[in-house]
Design an enzyme around this catalytic site. Structure first.
Site, mmCIF file in Angstrom:
data_model
loop_
_atom_site.group_PDB
_atom_site.id
_atom_site.type_symbol
_atom_site.label_atom_id
_atom_site.label_comp_id
_atom_site.label_asym_id
_atom_site.label_seq_id
_atom_site.Cartn_x
_atom_site.Cartn_y
_atom_site.Cartn_z
ATOM 1 N N CYS A 338 98.523 24.872 40.790
ATOM 2 C CA CYS A 338 99.078 23.799 39.948
ATOM 3 C C CYS A 338 100.572 23.944 39.644
ATOM 4 O O CYS A 338 101.286 22.923 39.647
ATOM 5 C CB CYS A 338 98.269 23.637 38.665
ATOM 6 S SG CYS A 338 97.652 25.130 37.931
ATOM 7 N N ARG A 367 93.549 36.645 43.069
ATOM 8 C CA ARG A 367 93.309 37.144 41.715
ATOM 9 C C ARG A 367 92.647 38.510 41.809
ATOM 10 O O ARG A 367 91.715 38.696 42.595
ATOM 11 C CB ARG A 367 92.438 36.171 40.916
ATOM 12 C CG ARG A 367 93.090 34.799 40.784
ATOM 13 C CD ARG A 367 92.211 33.815 40.052
ATOM 14 N NE ARG A 367 92.714 32.459 40.210
ATOM 15 C CZ ARG A 367 92.066 31.374 39.827
ATOM 16 N NH1 ARG A 367 90.892 31.475 39.244
ATOM 17 N NH2 ARG A 367 92.592 30.172 40.004
ATOM 18 N N GLN A 385 91.113 27.199 47.434
ATOM 19 C CA GLN A 385 90.635 26.109 46.584
ATOM 20 C C GLN A 385 90.900 24.758 47.257
ATOM 21 O O GLN A 385 91.952 24.560 47.857
ATOM 22 C CB GLN A 385 91.360 26.132 45.233
ATOM 23 C CG GLN A 385 91.034 27.343 44.374
ATOM 24 C CD GLN A 385 91.789 27.302 43.062
ATOM 25 O OE1 GLN A 385 93.002 27.136 43.037
ATOM 26 N NE2 GLN A 385 91.077 27.460 41.966
ATOM 27 N N ASP A 387 92.070 22.138 46.186
ATOM 28 C CA ASP A 387 92.770 21.781 44.961
ATOM 29 C C ASP A 387 93.468 20.436 45.084
ATOM 30 O O ASP A 387 93.949 20.073 46.157
ATOM 31 C CB ASP A 387 93.811 22.854 44.654
ATOM 32 C CG ASP A 387 93.804 23.267 43.197
ATOM 33 O OD1 ASP A 387 93.193 22.533 42.396
ATOM 34 O OD2 ASP A 387 94.396 24.297 42.871
ATOM 35 N N HIS A 389 95.977 17.680 42.344
ATOM 36 C CA HIS A 389 96.509 17.378 41.016
ATOM 37 C C HIS A 389 97.001 15.941 41.001
ATOM 38 O O HIS A 389 97.741 15.520 41.896
ATOM 39 C CB HIS A 389 97.623 18.364 40.657
ATOM 40 C CG HIS A 389 97.121 19.771 40.581
ATOM 41 N ND1 HIS A 389 97.172 20.633 41.656
ATOM 42 C CD2 HIS A 389 96.509 20.447 39.577
ATOM 43 C CE1 HIS A 389 96.626 21.785 41.324
ATOM 44 N NE2 HIS A 389 96.215 21.701 40.069
ATOM 45 N N LYS A 473 87.632 20.472 30.367
ATOM 46 C CA LYS A 473 87.232 20.161 31.737
ATOM 47 C C LYS A 473 85.800 19.648 31.785
ATOM 48 O O LYS A 473 85.022 19.801 30.830
ATOM 49 C CB LYS A 473 87.381 21.391 32.634
ATOM 50 C CG LYS A 473 86.637 22.622 32.135
ATOM 51 C CD LYS A 473 86.872 23.817 33.047
ATOM 52 C CE LYS A 473 86.111 25.040 32.534
ATOM 53 N NZ LYS A 473 86.083 26.146 33.508
ATOM 54 N N HIS A 519 93.533 18.116 37.019
ATOM 55 C CA HIS A 519 93.244 19.145 38.027
ATOM 56 C C HIS A 519 91.823 18.875 38.536
ATOM 57 O O HIS A 519 90.926 18.630 37.739
ATOM 58 C CB HIS A 519 93.252 20.543 37.418
ATOM 59 C CG HIS A 519 94.488 20.903 36.653
ATOM 60 N ND1 HIS A 519 95.326 21.934 37.034
ATOM 61 C CD2 HIS A 519 95.023 20.409 35.506
ATOM 62 C CE1 HIS A 519 96.310 22.043 36.153
ATOM 63 N NE2 HIS A 519 96.142 21.127 35.221
#
Length: 648
Positions: A338, A367, A385, A387, A389, A473, A519
């Site tokens: 992000c 991570r 991910q 992902d 946005h 979320k 997100h």
């Protein structure tokens, strides 16, 4: 009299001192027989706790998540008492309930170990304790007295826990001759536990710190009926067969290498092709939904994640900064996509007429997970991910959020995850320090999610304390073929990162305004999604996704030329397959094809070659007989269309 409000909004009056069990008995004897624990004004209490003020009461049974939690937490106390009895000198540490069962971490006396040979003895002792029907009783203890007890026992672990507690908040739980430091949430008595099983034993560092002492962790599970345990153990055996680590190896999808590093999966050709098909599937749907693909680097300057707030929240427990030859220059392995997408948005000014902007990326992030927490593809250190946005105006937020719900449900339904419920994850109002941003923005974001869930007709629950640090979320909680629940796919509303990165757009009033950020990741991560898909399907993927849809089996060498002709014809229709031309019997080839989960096997011999047909056998043994290739192609097309509908 005090007024007690029940979940159905009805209100009943009781004398002060009435307990949750008294309330249950006033409703029905059947309910009273099944109440395990309760919550009062949102706080977990015992079923025997006196109620001294008016408030809201929820009663929990075995059918409730909190009821099971009380059952398994109480069972952890029983396990601890059994261990104290069987292993004199053992030091108890913590013993929480978990999603399925409970565990207790203990420091065994020097020279003593617990192995699977000891499980039955521990189980018998635990059941002996349970049969005593000993009531669980909570009592408050001063900090000084609590420290005195565990200091005298030489239990440095309990002492450390108590030192971090405020005086006046410390409670002990007693049952039979056993006492333990505990916050509460127990059964009425031990006799509820009718079935008890030790599942495994493992090492665990005290408080998850590799620098601290390694303890022995005993995992167990318990039930109110023996049949429940029998059914659970049968389910456990089926889960072992479906373990994604086992199937991933058998199907040659992925592997791990100690030289590469723990928690860093290596995707083999079949696995890489599977991932590519999943990505293409989502890319096509995203394109129809107006997303634009972007690509960002695997690292970023430390300052980027300081700005986003990720470094303050996770920096100490993440991969440490990468220093370059340049003085004071530091980079981080990308923990999130992000912040990078915020900087892409910031490359040019936007008008409200150009919003929403939807940036999507299959971005790999890193991570640091403790080595003891790594588990196949479900807990890794490097993962990708799906992902995206969305940057939109406040007025566009509700519709954009509902559009993302539609996309997420399309993904779940196309892959056979049709048993799910939504979870609205909001703040824990008692711990405001865990979150960034203003309470006003949090309230707006939380209400937007609840509104969208209601308008889309989702079956949803609200879970306080499960929000991300920057925003609430909506998570999709999916039940797999074994009845296990997983979190798959998430959608988050964020007013905070646009503030931190000073994102703006020009409104119709020619003034600069702050966009809202959504997100979303329908898969969550490719690694975890594929792991769960493997276990849900047992490796029998939907036909559109499976690595090889067809295996052609020539009966002998003289049939290989026709087999090649058949495969070429199938490939012209974009059907994936291969030929098994090994010098083996047809029976062996079929058995190995079954183990490889190939959906269709085509056998070609003299008759098929002469008649220009194919003999088709489905995975599992069903025969479709001898048909021509065109008919077989239409069968595959129809099966794919029935499971993979186009996203509208």
């Amino acid at each position: 009299m005090i007024e007690i409000t029940l979940p159905d909004s009805s209100v009943r009056a009781y004398a002060p001192g009435a307990t949750p069990m008294d309330v249950a008995a006033s409703i029905s004897e059947g309910l009273a027989r099944n109440v395990l624990s309760a919550s009062f004004n949102g706080q977990i209490i015992e079923s025997s706790t006196p109620l001294t003020a008016s408030g809201s009461l929820v009663l929990f049974t075995w059918n409730d998540k909190e009821g099971k939690k009380a059952f398994w937490h109480s069972s952890a106390h029983i396990l601890a008492q059994a261990l104290e009895s069987l292993y004199p000198g053992v030091k108890l540490t913590i013993g929480p309930a978990i999603d399925q069962g409970f565990y207790y971490d203990v420091d065994l006396p020097q020279g003593q170990v617990i192995s699977d040979k000891d499980f039955e003895t521990i189980e018998q002792k635990a059941l002996e304790i349970a049969k005593g029907k000993h009531p669980f009783s909570m009592r408050a203890v001063s900090k000084a007295d609590a420290l005195k007890k565990y200091t005298a026992e030489g239990n440095e672990f309990k002492v450390e826990l108590i030192e971090n507690l405020a005086d006046g908040t410390i409670t002990f739980c007693d049952h039979d001759v056993f006492t333990d430091l505990c916050r509460g949430g127990h059964l009425p008595h031990t006799g509820w536990v009718k079935a008890f099983k030790i599942l495994s034993v493992a090492g665990a560092y005290w408080r998850g710190d590799e620098q601290k002492k390694q303890l022995t962790r005993i995992y167990g599970i318990s039930f109110p009926k023996q049949k429940d345990l029998t059914d659970y153990l049968a389910l456990l055996e089926e889960a072992k067969k479906r373990d994604h680590r086992k199937l991933g190896k058998e199907l040659e999808l992925f592997t791990f290498s100690q030289k590469v590093g723990p928690g860093l999966p290596l995707w083999l050709p079949k696995g890489a092709a599977l991932r590519a098909r999943l990505e293409d599937f989502l890319k096509q749907a995203q394109k129809k939904a107006g997303y634009e693909m972007v690509v960002t680097p695997h690292i970023g300057q430390k300052e980027l994640y300081v700005t986003s707030g990720h470094y303050a929240k996770y920096g100490a427990d993440s991969f440490q900064p990468i220093k370059t030859p340049k003085l004071d220059e530091e980079f981080l392995l990308k923990p999130m996509n992000c912040p990078h997408h915020c900087e892409i948005y910031n490359t040019k000014p936007f008008s409200y007429k150009e919003l929403p902007k939807r940036y999507a990326e299959f971005g790999t992030v890193y991570r640091y997970e403790q080595s003891g927490e790594l588990h196949g593809l479900t807990r890794v250190r490097g993962f990708t991910q799906d992902d995206a946005h969305i940057f939109c105006t406040p007025e566009q937020l509700d519709q954009e959020f509902k559009n993302v719900i539609d996309l997420s449900l399309y993904v779940l339904n196309s892959l056979g995850f049709d048993n799910y419920r939504a979870q609205v994850s909001v703040r824990d109002l008692s711990q405001p320090e865990k979150y960034i941003g203003s309470p006003e923005n949090w309230e707006k974001a939380e209400q937007s999610i609840i509104n969208a869930a209601q308008e889309k007709g989702l079956d949803y629950v609200i879970e306080p304390g499960e929000a991300a640090f920057y925003g609430p979320k909506l998570d999709f909680m999916v039940s797999d073929a074994l009845g296990r629940q997983w979190q798959l796919g998430t959608i988050q509303v964020d007013y905070n990162l646009p503030e931190r990165f000073d994102l703006t757009y020009k409104g119709s009033d020619n003034e600069l305004h702050r966009p809202v950020m959504i997100h979303r990741a329908p898969f969550g991560s490719m690694e975890r999604f594929i792991a769960l898909l493997l276990e849900h399907t047992g490796g029998n993927f939907p036909l559109w996704l499976t690595p090889n849809q067809v295996m052609v089996l020539p009966v002998s060498e003289k049939h290989e030329k026709y087999a090649e002709k058949v495969l070429n014809s199938l490939e012209n229709h974009e059907i994936r397959g291969l030929i098994d031309a090994r010098n083996e019997t047809i029976g062996k080839k079929i058995r190995e094809g079954e183990m490889s989960k190939v959906p269709f096997m085509i056998i070609v011999g003299d008759q098929e070659t002469q008649e220009q047909t194919v003999s088709v056998r489905k995975h599992g043994g069903e025969s479709l007989g001898s048909i021509n290739v065109e008919t077989f192609v239409s069968i595959i097309d129809q099966e794919i269309k029935s499971t993979l509908k186009s996203f509208k």
